[in-house]
Design a protein around this motif. Structure first.
Motif, short mmCIF file in Angstrom:
data_model
loop_
_atom_site.label_atom_id
_atom_site.label_comp_id
_atom_site.label_asym_id
_atom_site.label_seq_id
_atom_site.Cartn_x
_atom_site.Cartn_y
_atom_site.Cartn_z
N GLU A 1 1.51 -1.11 -0.51
CA GLU A 1 0.19 0.19 0.06
C GLU A 1 0.59 0.79 0.14
O GLU A 1 0.24 2.51 -0.35
CB GLU A 1 -0.89 0.00 0.86
N LYS A 2 2.31 1.11 0.42
CA LYS A 2 2.93 2.30 0.78
C LYS A 2 3.43 3.36 -1.15
O LYS A 2 3.49 4.59 -0.94
CB LYS A 2 4.36 2.45 0.95
N LEU A 3 2.73 2.73 -2.37
CA LEU A 3 3.13 2.71 -3.44
C LEU A 3 1.52 3.70 -3.43
O LEU A 3 1.61 4.65 -4.80
CB LEU A 3 3.15 1.94 -4.15
N VAL A 4 0.68 3.87 -2.58
CA VAL A 4 -0.54 3.89 -2.90
C VAL A 4 -0.31 6.05 -3.13
O VAL A 4 -0.77 6.64 -3.36
CB VAL A 4 -1.30 3.84 -2.08
N ALA A 5 1.04 6.28 -1.57
CA ALA A 5 0.98 7.68 -1.91
C ALA A 5 1.65 8.58 -3.58
O ALA A 5 0.50 9.77 -3.78
CB ALA A 5 2.40 8.04 -1.05
N PRO A 6 1.93 7.89 -4.13
CA PRO A 6 2.46 8.80 -5.30
C PRO A 6 1.53 8.08 -6.08
O PRO A 6 1.12 9.30 -6.97
CB PRO A 6 3.93 8.53 -5.75
N HIS A 7 0.91 7.73 -6.43
CA HIS A 7 -0.54 8.02 -7.23
C HIS A 7 -1.79 8.23 -6.68
O HIS A 7 -2.13 8.80 -7.86
CB HIS A 7 -0.59 6.31 -6.85
N LEU A 8 -2.47 8.93 -5.34
CA LEU A 8 -2.70 9.46 -4.90
C LEU A 8 -2.09 10.90 -5.17
O LEU A 8 -3.39 11.86 -5.55
CB LEU A 8 -2.92 9.34 -3.92
N ALA A 9 -1.27 11.04 -5.30
CA ALA A 9 -0.28 12.51 -5.78
C ALA A 9 -0.30 12.71 -7.38
O ALA A 9 -1.31 14.13 -7.27
CB ALA A 9 1.17 12.72 -5.61
N GLU A 10 -0.90 11.44 -8.09
CA GLU A 10 -1.13 11.90 -9.26
C GLU A 10 -2.40 12.45 -10.14
O GLU A 10 -2.91 13.20 -10.75
CB GLU A 10 -0.26 10.30 -9.98
N LEU A 11 -3.35 11.83 -9.10
CA LEU A 11 -4.83 11.87 -9.41
C LEU A 11 -4.85 13.32 -8.97
O LEU A 11 -5.45 14.40 -9.75
CB LEU A 11 -5.37 11.09 -8.27
N LEU A 12 -4.39 13.55 -7.40
CA LEU A 12 -4.72 15.27 -7.17
C LEU A 12 -3.42 16.14 -8.16
O LEU A 12 -5.00 17.35 -8.43
CB LEU A 12 -3.69 15.26 -5.63
N ARG A 13 -2.79 15.83 -8.50
CA ARG A 13 -2.27 17.28 -9.61
C ARG A 13 -2.70 17.29 -10.31
O ARG A 13 -3.16 17.84 -11.33
CB ARG A 13 -0.87 16.62 -10.04
N ALA A 14 -4.04 16.48 -11.33
CA ALA A 14 -4.84 16.50 -12.52
C ALA A 14 -6.41 16.92 -12.10
O ALA A 14 -6.42 17.70 -13.38
CB ALA A 14 -5.47 15.10 -12.80
N ASP A 15 -6.73 17.26 -10.77
CA ASP A 15 -7.37 17.83 -10.45
C ASP A 15 -7.48 19.60 -10.76
O ASP A 15 -6.08 20.77 -10.03
CB ASP A 15 -7.57 18.00 -9.34
N PRO A 16 -8.40 20.37 -11.31
CA PRO A 16 -8.26 21.70 -11.49
C PRO A 16 -7.71 22.42 -9.88
O PRO A 16 -7.48 23.57 -10.42
CB PRO A 16 -9.33 21.90 -12.48
#
Length: 389
Positions: free
Chosen positions: A335-350
């Motif tokens: 689960e620790k790789l979810v942090a960079p994954h979540l960061a990518e999702l957030l960066r895509a938000d306007p």
């Protein structure tokens, strides 16, 4: 315009709706002021001292984690307990804490998606489907002159949203008939005379929680004295939410090859396996963290390999008896790789892009267990004395 804690909560609620969390879970804002300004966010698996130090070194006003810091209700906030001390440090530094736990586990782009991406899994769908939100079909009959106004009213009420699209409706033309009786005040026609009206049948998908507000907005702009409308419950044909994922590899592989791939991706030097390393794998099921009861309903006919973080003894033994291959890579590792994954999702938000919020990712989490290899010691033979002849 600067973002606030409340803004980031709303962004997360769109990415992984908090209502998807299990009843026993504790998600959302756990520490902090919703109106506080946020310029920098630290993202990690859980709150521990190294993560707090990481956030402090970057002066982050908000911490976003997967594992809840406050899980069970606190009866006291004592600084001589682990949770109490961590909460006290957050409060003293005025840092907010948001948790996205099982709500992040139950979206298609959540925790299991990280593992699925490393395996290039195709046709992935939820292992345990869950309804994202109960939805209704709202149908209203409206004169053509007022169709645009009613479409806008549905939107204002919270309906007509499908994915990233708003104002979603479908209309078909038809003829409505009626006879205004005594006391009626018809928009079109005469009391006592048969009337035909050219109308549109207008329909839209509406979340169940918004159905009353949509109806209120529509009735406010509809010209008829008596508005004809229908409301139907919908059944989700293709689940868009649920725990875990199951899908197919592009090419068949083996348990051993997949274990090596995930060990590299998760940064571990060992994994645990129930089953045969040489087993052929095409269909894979994934539940990160602790699989729990999810593995109970998966058999060899459902998946060639079940990937998770950890599994207790009894469930591992049962899986072996059923002939199910289970690969455990470690709870934190899965689960620790979810942090960079979540960061990518957030960066895509306007909102995140426009506000210029900085996102800092922390992944230095280790399993609490350390593998210990013990070299077998040669058996010592007791010393004996020779008797002299």
């Amino acid at each position: 315009m600067p973002a606030t804690v409340r803004d980031l909560l709303e962004v997360l609620d769109r990415l992984c709706p908090f209502r998807l969390a299990y009843d026993w879970d504790n998600v959302g804002l756990q520490v902090g002021d919703p109106s506080a300004v946020v310029e920098r966010v630290a993202i990690g698996l859980e709150v521990n001292q190294p993560f707090l130090d990481f956030a402090a070194s970057r002066d982050c006003q908000l911490l976003l984690v997967h594992h809840p810091l406050i899980f069970s209700p606190l009866k006291a906030l004592r600084y001589d307990t682990l949770v109490g001390a961590l909460v006290a440090e957050l409060v003293a530094a005025r840092r907010a804490l948001i948790v996205a736990h099982t709500n992040l586990d139950r979206v298609l782009h959540g925790t299991a998606a990280v593992i699925a991406q490393h395996l290039a899994l195709r046709h992935a769908h939820p292992l345990e489907p869950a309804e994202l939100e109960p939805r209704m079909k709202f149908v209203v009959f409206v004169p053509k002159t007022h169709t645009p106004a009613v479409i806008e009213a549905i939107h204002r009420g919270g309906g007509g949203i499908i994915g990233n699209y708003s104002h979603c409706t479908f209309r078909s033309p038809g003829t409505g008939t009626y006879v205004p009786e005594s006391g009626a005040n018809p928009y079109q026609g005469t009391v006592g005379k048969f009337e035909e009206a050219e109308e549109d049948r207008l329909e839209a998908v509406v979340p169940r929680r918004c159905i009353r507000s949509v109806l209120r907005e529509v009735l406010a702009v509809h010209p008829y004295e008596e508005v004809a409308y229908d409301i139907y419950p919908l059944i989700e044909g293709q689940p868009s939410a649920g725990l875990g994922l199951v899908g197919e590899l592009e090419r068949p592989s083996t348990v051993a090859a997949i274990a090596e791939c995930l060990a590299r991706a998760c940064g571990v030097d060992h994994v645990s396996l129930v089953g045969r390393p040489s087993a052929r794998v095409r269909r894979v099921a994934i539940v990160t963290g602790s699989a729990g009861s999810s593995v109970d309903h998966v058999g060899p006919a459902d998946a060639d390999l079940f990937i998770t973080g950890e599994l207790n003894y009894h469930r591992a033994a049962e899986a072996k008896q059923r002939g199910l291959n289970v690969l455990c890579v470690g709870h934190a590792a899965s689960e620790k790789l979810v942090a960079p994954h979540l960061a990518e999702l957030l960066r895509a938000d306007p909102l995140v892009r426009q506000s210029g919020v900085e996102l800092h990712v922390f992944t230095k989490y280790e399993e609490p267990f350390t593998p210990l290899s013990l070299a077998a010691s040669p058996t010592r033979q007791p010393k004996t004395r020779r008797r002299k002849a």
